[in-house]
Design a protein around this motif. Structure first.
Motif, mmCIF file in Angstrom:
data_model
loop_
_atom_site.group_PDB
_atom_site.id
_atom_site.type_symbol
_atom_site.label_atom_id
_atom_site.label_comp_id
_atom_site.label_asym_id
_atom_site.label_seq_id
_atom_site.Cartn_x
_atom_site.Cartn_y
_atom_site.Cartn_z
ATOM 1 N N SER A 157 -6.610 -7.422 1.061
ATOM 2 C CA SER A 157 -5.284 -8.031 1.254
ATOM 3 C C SER A 157 -4.759 -8.598 -0.065
ATOM 4 O O SER A 157 -5.521 -9.056 -0.916
ATOM 5 C CB SER A 157 -5.336 -9.112 2.331
ATOM 6 O OG SER A 157 -5.966 -10.255 1.851
ATOM 7 N N GLY A 158 -3.454 -8.510 -0.237
ATOM 8 C CA GLY A 158 -2.807 -9.051 -1.430
ATOM 9 C C GLY A 158 -2.992 -8.210 -2.680
ATOM 10 O O GLY A 158 -2.737 -8.684 -3.787
ATOM 11 N N THR A 159 -3.433 -6.961 -2.538
ATOM 12 C CA THR A 159 -3.736 -6.154 -3.730
ATOM 13 C C THR A 159 -2.488 -5.531 -4.362
ATOM 14 O O THR A 159 -2.305 -5.627 -5.568
ATOM 15 C CB THR A 159 -4.754 -5.050 -3.372
ATOM 16 O OG1 THR A 159 -5.961 -5.683 -2.956
ATOM 17 C CG2 THR A 159 -5.045 -4.159 -4.570
ATOM 18 N N VAL A 170 0.844 -1.203 0.000
ATOM 19 C CA VAL A 170 0.000 0.000 0.000
ATOM 20 C C VAL A 170 0.880 1.253 0.000
ATOM 21 O O VAL A 170 0.584 2.241 -0.685
ATOM 22 C CB VAL A 170 -0.978 -0.013 1.205
ATOM 23 C CG1 VAL A 170 -1.689 1.326 1.353
ATOM 24 C CG2 VAL A 170 -2.000 -1.132 1.043
ATOM 25 N N LEU A 171 1.989 1.191 0.744
ATOM 26 C CA LEU A 171 2.918 2.327 0.760
ATOM 27 C C LEU A 171 3.472 2.585 -0.648
ATOM 28 O O LEU A 171 3.519 3.739 -1.110
ATOM 29 C CB LEU A 171 4.051 2.051 1.758
ATOM 30 C CG LEU A 171 5.179 3.079 1.842
ATOM 31 C CD1 LEU A 171 4.637 4.452 2.216
ATOM 32 C CD2 LEU A 171 6.233 2.637 2.866
ATOM 33 N N SER A 172 3.873 1.520 -1.333
ATOM 34 C CA SER A 172 4.398 1.674 -2.695
ATOM 35 C C SER A 172 3.347 2.288 -3.609
ATOM 36 O O SER A 172 3.651 3.131 -4.460
ATOM 37 C CB SER A 172 4.814 0.318 -3.278
ATOM 38 O OG SER A 172 5.724 -0.323 -2.440
ATOM 39 N N LYS A 173 2.098 1.837 -3.440
ATOM 40 C CA LYS A 173 1.012 2.388 -4.261
ATOM 41 C C LYS A 173 0.843 3.881 -3.970
ATOM 42 O O LYS A 173 0.710 4.700 -4.889
ATOM 43 C CB LYS A 173 -0.286 1.631 -3.965
ATOM 44 C CG LYS A 173 -1.489 2.132 -4.728
ATOM 45 C CD LYS A 173 -1.336 1.834 -6.206
ATOM 46 C CE LYS A 173 -2.418 2.517 -7.014
ATOM 47 N NZ LYS A 173 -2.313 2.204 -8.451
ATOM 48 N N ALA A 174 0.864 4.230 -2.683
ATOM 49 C CA ALA A 174 0.712 5.633 -2.299
ATOM 50 C C ALA A 174 1.805 6.477 -2.960
ATOM 51 O O ALA A 174 1.546 7.564 -3.482
ATOM 52 C CB ALA A 174 0.762 5.778 -0.777
ATOM 53 N N ALA A 175 3.038 5.926 -2.939
ATOM 54 C CA ALA A 175 4.169 6.668 -3.529
ATOM 55 C C ALA A 175 3.936 6.889 -5.021
ATOM 56 O O ALA A 175 4.295 7.933 -5.568
ATOM 57 C CB ALA A 175 5.469 5.907 -3.287
ATOM 58 N N SER A 176 3.295 5.924 -5.675
ATOM 59 C CA SER A 176 3.062 6.046 -7.119
ATOM 60 C C SER A 176 1.970 7.070 -7.436
ATOM 61 O O SER A 176 1.848 7.525 -8.570
ATOM 62 C CB SER A 176 2.691 4.682 -7.715
ATOM 63 O OG SER A 176 1.334 4.386 -7.449
ATOM 64 N N LEU A 177 1.173 7.434 -6.426
ATOM 65 C CA LEU A 177 0.101 8.417 -6.665
ATOM 66 C C LEU A 177 0.645 9.842 -6.643
ATOM 67 O O LEU A 177 -0.035 10.782 -7.045
ATOM 68 C CB LEU A 177 -1.007 8.281 -5.608
ATOM 69 C CG LEU A 177 -1.802 6.966 -5.613
ATOM 70 C CD1 LEU A 177 -2.762 6.922 -4.427
ATOM 71 C CD2 LEU A 177 -2.569 6.787 -6.914
ATOM 72 N N GLY A 178 1.866 9.993 -6.127
ATOM 73 C CA GLY A 178 2.483 11.318 -6.076
ATOM 74 C C GLY A 178 2.100 12.078 -4.826
ATOM 75 O O GLY A 178 1.291 11.622 -4.024
#
Ligand code: FAD
Ligand code: AMP
Lengths: 320, 262
Positions: free
Chosen positions: A153-155, A21-29
């Protein structure tokens, strides 16, 4: 946009889904910060920088030593109330789901759950979630801030971006009722029991087997197919089969070439552990069982009739 | 001991479920039933009551937020042995999200002042599996969720529950909020006598005003989440469903050979 991600840890490691989820957040800018709550966890905080956190807030307190949700709600309330975060993101786990919902009530903040995607559209966070047994897709939003989002979970897979994070400690007071529940015995990862993660073929049994003895026919079929045996939480909780063989959100994630589900309804929490299997065959007597929504071959019928015959036929064809 | 069970009225499992494109809410016009997962919570409440030394003084009350016709579905819990039902039914509560539902439910529970509040594993029409945590926070009571084994002794409740790592055992003093797993027990079937008696048990319908909850704190005005758009799920490839006519085993084997899985 300023985002906060709750990190979860277990026995000295940051939990994979929360890093996803953290990695996804980082990709959102935008600004991405993380928060880590526990006892003697400060050393783990810097790791979050690699996955995109610019700053990690840490409350290191013995009272956060057990994975219990309510003291974590107190800590997050302190951090989030005046932190100016647009959104707080959580990876669904038994612990984090309770933390997220508790925080929603505490702050009167909207919580969208079971999200399988997050995006920023017109400068606003949008959540996407399947609903009604994954039969429709819904785009969800929030009418107030902070926006709370609980991700299925697992997304999202963790992705290292190689940055580094500033670690900042904070303190929060706990409410009496938050400390009332106590951990008597805490789960530890067990490496004992059968390993199902590497199996090419899995035959999984659920409550439709009727009794623990029902697993005998699942074992026979698995043997005939040269595969391993797995189980649902319902039968593991009931003591019919060992936890090490459980597939799903709180069990193993598997992706065999063939997954045969016997007497399993196919709840979402089970699905997340086996949906990437090559072929899914399901046997269930209820034509409305959710598993039929995603089984490549679904058979509506009585497992007690079908499974023994199937085992024989598999043996015969393999011998031929 | 007073035990409250939170129970939801959900669309019947066999009914085709859909979201109304106009209101973007779940279409609840079809047949409904007591959420199957809450039947386990009712059963557990009855077991606690039966084991209580002061069983006569013990009471199991069903608390639900839902449309008026939910009352009929809740009778199943009365037929199993629950003592009474409190249904919060109010037009202004329709369309409530987690924040709003938890506020209304907590107000109804506050009024009951139960020693033990039980929840089911999840609502079958929402699969949230989170409402208890919001309610426990509003009631300011300790919480144990996902409980697969429950024991009570000396004014304390103990729950064994599964997490991602195995089993935890957690203890909390009463009054407490507990959410049970669907494997905690085998719910009893209502007896004929139970079914006959259910209609006569107290069934109260209350409004938001009765609970002192302002209308703007419930329903859509009291909610903090919105549904923006509806769409089809990504295609999931070809799924084949067959009925067993005695030849299912052959068909499965043929299928496996065709797909080179045998
Ligand atoms: C936070 C959380 C985490 C969870 N984690 C997991 C997890 O990791 N793994 C997991 O599996 N679940 C998990 N669950 C539980 C999940 O939601 C379901 O409750 C569970 O998967 C149901 O197990 P089941 O399919 O065995 O039982 P049921 O849902 O009871 O299904 C039994 C099925 O058997 C069928 N059946 C009965 N008799 C026959 C017969 N004679 N022939 C053929 N079919 C028959 C029935 O039609 C039914 O569909 C979790 C839940 C929560 C809230
Ligand atoms: N409208 C409602 N009224 C009473 N209890 C509810 C209601 N909705 C959910 N619950 C309870 O909360 C549990 C979890 O629901 P959810 O978080 O919506 O999946 C259910 O199993 C019920 O015990």
């Amino acid at each position: 946009m300023k985002l906060l991600v709750l990190l979860e840890d277990h026995e000295g490691r940051l939990q994979k889904d929360s890093l996803g989820v953290l990695s996804k957040a980082a990709s959102l800018g935008g600004e991405v910060e993380a928060v880590l709550l526990g006892s003697e966890v400060e050393g783990l905080a810097a790791d979050a920088g690699k996955f995109g956190a610019q700053r990690v807030h840490v409350q290191d307190d013995v009272l956060l030593g057990s994975p219990l949700p309510q003291p974590r709600v107190d800590a997050l309330e302190t951090l989030v109330r005046d932190g100016g975060f647009d959104a707080v993101l959580f990876a669904a786990s038994v612990l984090s789901a309770d933390v997220a919902a508790g925080l929603a009530a505490r702050l009167d903040a909207g919580l969208n759950y079971d999200l399988t995607d997050l995006a920023v559209e017109d400068g606003k966070l949008v959540g996407k979630r399947p609903a009604l047994g994954d039969s429709v897709y819904v785009e969800v939003g929030w009418s107030s801030e902070p926006r709370l989002a609980l991700v299925r979970s697992g997304t999202f897979e963790p992705k290292e971006s190689g940055g580094s994070a500033e670690v900042e400690k904070f303190e929060a007071r706990f409410q009496d009722f938050s400390l009332a529940a106590t951990m008597v015995e805490q789960a530890h990862e067990e490496s004992e029991g059968p390993s199902i993660e590497d199996a090419d073929v899995i035959v999984a049994g659920g409550r439709g087997l009727g009794a623990p003895e029902g697993f005998a026919q699942v074992e026979e079929l698995a043997k005939a197919l040269g595969g391993a045996v797995a189980a649902t939480r319902a039968v593991v909780d009931a003591g019919w089969y060992p936890y090490a063989a459980q597939v799903g959100q709180t069990g193993k994630t598997v992706s065999p070439k063939l997954y045969v589900a016997v007497g399993i309804s196919g709840a979402i929490q089970h699905k997340v552990g086996m949906q990437s299997s090559g072929l899914i065959v399901a046997i269930n007597k209820d034509p409305n069982a959710p598993i039929f929504e995603y089984a490549d071959l679904g058979v509506v019928g009585d497992l007690n009739e079908i499974v023994p015959k199937l085992t024989e036929l598999v043996r015969a064809r393999k011998a031929a | 001991m007073k035990i409250a069970v939170c129970a939801k009225y959900v669309p019947e499992a066999t009914a085709a479920r859909r979201i109304d494109p106009e209101t973007k809410r779940l279409d609840r016009s079809g047949e409904g039933a007591l959420n199957q997962f809450d039947v386990n919570a009712v059963e557990e409440a009855l077991k606690v009551k039966e084991a209580d030394s002061g069983a006569d003084a013990s009471e199991v009350v069903i608390v639900s937020v839902g449309p008026e016709r939910a009352l009929e579905a809740m009778r199943r819990a009365l037929a199993m042995g629950a003592d009474r039902v409190v249904l919060v039914s109010d037009e202004a509560a329709a369309g409530s999200d987690l924040v709003a539902t938890s506020r209304v439910l907590a107000a109804a529970l506050e009024r009951e002042g139960a020693d033990l509040v039980l929840f089911g594993q999840q609502a079958s029409d929402g699969d949230g599996a989170v409402l208890w945590a919001a309610v426990a926070d509003r009631l300011q009571r300790p919480l144990i969720s996902q409980v697969a084994e429950l024991t009570l002794a000396d004014g304390k409740v103990r729950g064994k529950r599964q997490t991602e790592y195995g089993y935890d055992v957690i203890e909390a003093p009463l009054p407490a909020v507990i959410a049970v797993s669907d494997a905690i027990n085998e719910p009893r079937y209502p007896s004929l006598k139970g079914i006959m008696g259910a209609k006569k048990k107290p069934q109260e319908t209350v409004s938001l005003a009765d609970l002192g909850v302002p209308a703007e704190e419930a329903g859509e005005p009291g909610s903090r989440t919105t549904v923006e758009a509806l769409g089809d799920p990504p295609a999931r490839g070809d799924t084949v469903k067959i009925e067993d006519d005695g030849s299912a085993a052959e068909k499965i084997v043929d299928f496996l050979q065709e797909r080179k899985a045998l």
